[in-house]
Design a protein around this motif. Sequence first.
Motif, PDB file in Angstrom:
ATOM      1  N   PHE A 111       1.025  -1.121  -0.503  1.00 16.88           N
ATOM      2  CA  PHE A 111       0.125   0.192   0.164  1.00 16.88           C
ATOM      3  C   PHE A 111       0.605   1.237  -0.019  1.00 16.88           C
ATOM      4  CE2 PHE A 111      -2.206   3.617   1.638  1.00 16.88           C
ATOM      5  CZ  PHE A 111      -2.696   3.968   1.093  1.00 16.88           C
ATOM      6  N   VAL A 112       1.922   1.176   0.643  1.00 19.78           N
ATOM      7  CA  VAL A 112       2.618   2.140   1.499  1.00 19.78           C
ATOM      8  C   VAL A 112       3.991   2.619  -0.308  1.00 19.78           C
ATOM      9  CG1 VAL A 112       5.170   3.796   1.901  1.00 19.78           C
ATOM     10  CG2 VAL A 112       3.311   2.282   3.345  1.00 19.78           C
ATOM     11  N   ALA A 113       4.241   1.330  -1.326  1.00 20.55           N
ATOM     12  CA  ALA A 113       4.729   1.798  -2.178  1.00 20.55           C
ATOM     13  C   ALA A 113       3.012   2.237  -3.637  1.00 20.55           C
ATOM     14  CB  ALA A 113       5.052   0.310  -2.869  1.00 20.55           C
ATOM     15  N   ASP A 129       8.630   5.380 -10.941  1.00 23.56           N
ATOM     16  CA  ASP A 129       9.088   3.868 -10.422  1.00 23.56           C
ATOM     17  C   ASP A 129      10.136   4.244  -9.322  1.00 23.56           C
ATOM     18  OD1 ASP A 129       7.094   2.457 -11.884  1.00 23.56           O
ATOM     19  OD2 ASP A 129       9.354   3.173 -13.937  1.00 23.56           O
ATOM     20  N   MET A 130      10.585   5.220  -9.325  1.00 15.59           N
ATOM     21  CA  MET A 130      11.472   4.986  -8.021  1.00 15.59           C
ATOM     22  C   MET A 130      10.829   4.823  -6.295  1.00 15.59           C
ATOM     23  SD  MET A 130      14.453   5.337  -8.542  1.00 15.59           S
ATOM     24  CE  MET A 130      15.375   6.461  -8.078  1.00 15.59           C
ATOM     25  N   ALA A 131       9.450   6.296  -6.312  1.00 20.15           N
ATOM     26  CA  ALA A 131       8.917   6.026  -5.397  1.00 20.15           C
ATOM     27  C   ALA A 131       8.696   4.472  -5.323  1.00 20.15           C
ATOM     28  CB  ALA A 131       7.191   7.053  -5.586  1.00 20.15           C
ATOM     29  N   PHE A 132       7.448   4.141  -6.401  1.00 19.67           N
ATOM     30  CA  PHE A 132       7.202   2.874  -6.041  1.00 19.67           C
ATOM     31  C   PHE A 132       8.003   1.911  -4.725  1.00 19.67           C
ATOM     32  CE2 PHE A 132       6.316  -1.510  -6.761  1.00 19.67           C
ATOM     33  CZ  PHE A 132       4.435  -2.205  -6.647  1.00 19.67           C
ATOM     34  N   THR A 133       9.371   2.187  -5.795  1.00 20.49           N
ATOM     35  CA  THR A 133      10.455   0.906  -4.882  1.00 20.49           C
ATOM     36  C   THR A 133      10.766   1.813  -4.021  1.00 20.49           C
ATOM     37  OG1 THR A 133      11.347   0.972  -7.503  1.00 20.49           O
ATOM     38  CG2 THR A 133      12.744  -0.121  -5.697  1.00 20.49           C
ATOM     39  N   VAL A 134      10.608   2.266  -3.145  1.00 20.86           N
ATOM     40  CA  VAL A 134      11.279   2.999  -2.413  1.00 20.86           C
ATOM     41  C   VAL A 134      10.058   3.001  -0.953  1.00 20.86           C
ATOM     42  CG1 VAL A 134      11.563   5.054  -0.646  1.00 20.86           C
ATOM     43  CG2 VAL A 134      12.642   4.629  -3.048  1.00 20.86           C
ATOM     44  N   GLY A 135       8.643   2.845  -1.875  1.00 21.83           N
ATOM     45  CA  GLY A 135       7.249   2.562  -1.023  1.00 21.83           C
ATOM     46  C   GLY A 135       7.739   1.543  -0.518  1.00 21.83           C
ATOM     47  N   LEU A 136       8.153   0.364  -1.235  1.00 24.03           N
ATOM     48  CA  LEU A 136       8.162  -1.140  -1.191  1.00 24.03           C
ATOM     49  C   LEU A 136       9.257  -1.432  -0.342  1.00 24.03           C
ATOM     50  CD1 LEU A 136       6.524  -3.987  -2.176  1.00 24.03           C
ATOM     51  CD2 LEU A 136       9.240  -3.952  -3.748  1.00 24.03           C
ATOM     52  N   ILE A 137      10.805  -0.871  -0.351  1.00 26.72           N
ATOM     53  CA  ILE A 137      11.588  -1.540   0.601  1.00 26.72           C
ATOM     54  C   ILE A 137      11.984  -0.253   2.102  1.00 26.72           C
ATOM     55  CG2 ILE A 137      12.481  -2.219  -1.128  1.00 26.72           C
ATOM     56  CD1 ILE A 137      14.206  -0.144  -1.488  1.00 26.72           C
ATOM     57  N   HIS A 203      13.028   8.877   4.800  1.00 24.71           N
ATOM     58  CA  HIS A 203      11.286   8.431   5.190  1.00 24.71           C
ATOM     59  C   HIS A 203      10.902   9.229   6.258  1.00 24.71           C
ATOM     60  CE1 HIS A 203      11.396   4.470   6.964  1.00 24.71           C
ATOM     61  NE2 HIS A 203      10.063   5.160   7.265  1.00 24.71           N
ATOM     62  N   LYS A 204      11.183   8.696   7.235  1.00 23.44           N
ATOM     63  CA  LYS A 204      10.093   8.370   8.784  1.00 23.44           C
ATOM     64  C   LYS A 204      10.479  10.668   8.898  1.00 23.44           C
ATOM     65  CE  LYS A 204      10.257   4.371  10.853  1.00 23.44           C
ATOM     66  NZ  LYS A 204      10.249   4.068  12.153  1.00 23.44           N
ATOM     67  N   LYS A 205      11.546  10.905   8.704  1.00 23.41           N
ATOM     68  CA  LYS A 205      11.153  12.780   8.779  1.00 23.41           C
ATOM     69  C   LYS A 205      11.582  13.321   8.025  1.00 23.41           C
ATOM     70  CE  LYS A 205      10.395  11.274  14.462  1.00 23.41           C
ATOM     71  NZ  LYS A 205      11.711  11.734  15.147  1.00 23.41           N
ATOM     72  N   PRO A 206      11.354  13.251   6.736  1.00 23.48           N
ATOM     73  CA  PRO A 206      12.687  13.900   5.803  1.00 23.48           C
ATOM     74  C   PRO A 206      12.874  15.634   5.921  1.00 23.48           C
ATOM     75  CG  PRO A 206      10.420  13.606   5.066  1.00 23.48           C
ATOM     76  CD  PRO A 206      10.284  13.056   6.475  1.00 23.48           C
ATOM     77  N   THR A 207      12.057  16.045   7.018  1.00 29.18           N
ATOM     78  CA  THR A 207      12.013  17.531   7.261  1.00 29.18           C
ATOM     79  C   THR A 207      13.724  17.741   8.362  1.00 29.18           C
ATOM     80  OG1 THR A 207      10.708  17.645   8.996  1.00 29.18           O
ATOM     81  CG2 THR A 207       9.837  18.496   6.654  1.00 29.18           C
ATOM     82  N   ALA A 217       9.970  12.607   0.991  1.00 27.20           N
ATOM     83  CA  ALA A 217       8.699  12.986   1.223  1.00 27.20           C
ATOM     84  C   ALA A 217       7.783  12.234   1.031  1.00 27.20           C
ATOM     85  CB  ALA A 217       8.871  14.714   0.231  1.00 27.20           C
ATOM     86  N   VAL A 218       8.178  11.555  -0.306  1.00 32.70           N
ATOM     87  CA  VAL A 218       6.202  11.487  -0.469  1.00 32.70           C
ATOM     88  C   VAL A 218       6.231  10.115  -0.176  1.00 32.70           C
ATOM     89  CG1 VAL A 218       6.536  12.065  -3.430  1.00 32.70           C
ATOM     90  CG2 VAL A 218       7.444   9.891  -3.202  1.00 32.70           C
ATOM     91  N   VAL A 219       7.132   8.986  -0.165  1.00 34.17           N
ATOM     92  CA  VAL A 219       7.591   7.700   0.556  1.00 34.17           C
ATOM     93  C   VAL A 219       6.549   8.135   2.832  1.00 34.17           C
ATOM     94  CG1 VAL A 219       8.150   5.706   1.817  1.00 34.17           C
ATOM     95  CG2 VAL A 219       8.720   6.805  -0.394  1.00 34.17           C
TER      96      VAL A 219
END
Length: 275
Positions: A111-113, A129-137, A203-207, A217-219
């Motif tokens: 779902f996150v991906a 595609d990059m966003a999907f892959t990072v979301g997956l892992i 991904h947890k705290k990009p800011t 940020a998208v993840v």
Amino acid sequence: MEVRELLEQTNKLPNVPDVVKELIQQLNNPGAKYDEIAEKVAKDQTLSLKILRLVNSAHFGLARKVSSIDEAVIMLGMARLKTMVIASGVVGSVKSVEGLDLKQFWSEAFFVATAARFFAEKSEKVDADMAFTVGLIHNIGRLLLHISKPKLAQAIQTRVDETGCSRSDAEMERLNFVTPQAGQALLDMWSFPAELGEAVLQHKKPTEFEDPSALAAVVNLACVINAARRNETDIAELRDFFPQDVAEIAGLSSNILSELGEALELESGLEGLND
């Protein structure tokens, strides 16, 4: 404890197929010859069978049965097939993990991906595609901890459950590092593009990073949507706490608030890989 102690247990590490590693490494190369990748996929019987079973599931609603990877490319397109190859290969790299519900773990990762791709498609800063892959892992570091140190992983989970502290605080207390750092180290060891590891790290705290990653940020936003789904948060409340500063890093306008309802209803279509 140091991250390298997790990586030293090579016999326990996830084993991602070479064809998946090649695809991930080629994500930034628009001239990649994906027909060659498809040929390699076809030679991996386990990977091929799992993908074909998914392609032929009711979710895709194809007019006729697909019997080969070449047909899958024609019916679905290489981009969609690439997504399934990566997802199937990563999921298949781990068979069982003590103290972790793998089915739930991968369901949330799917779902996150999917949500990360949703946000990336609305941004000019992030490749979908990059966003999907990072979301997956994005949680691969947590998976690594459960594989390498299951009792320690369970102790951290117990600490979170009993005290309500954040997972990051519990990890720092017991490990002296956080699992996104372990995730980045594992991806570096696999020679994945540095951009992927950086996004997993942030991904947890990009800011909180000096040079925040739009990909991270998208993840992060996808994780917010996933948490809202899990907690059955209503759309009004979600809009109130949706992190606009993170959305800005991701290259999204304030109009994204009007599309959060659609994000909540997303389906990955990848659940068949969990069987």
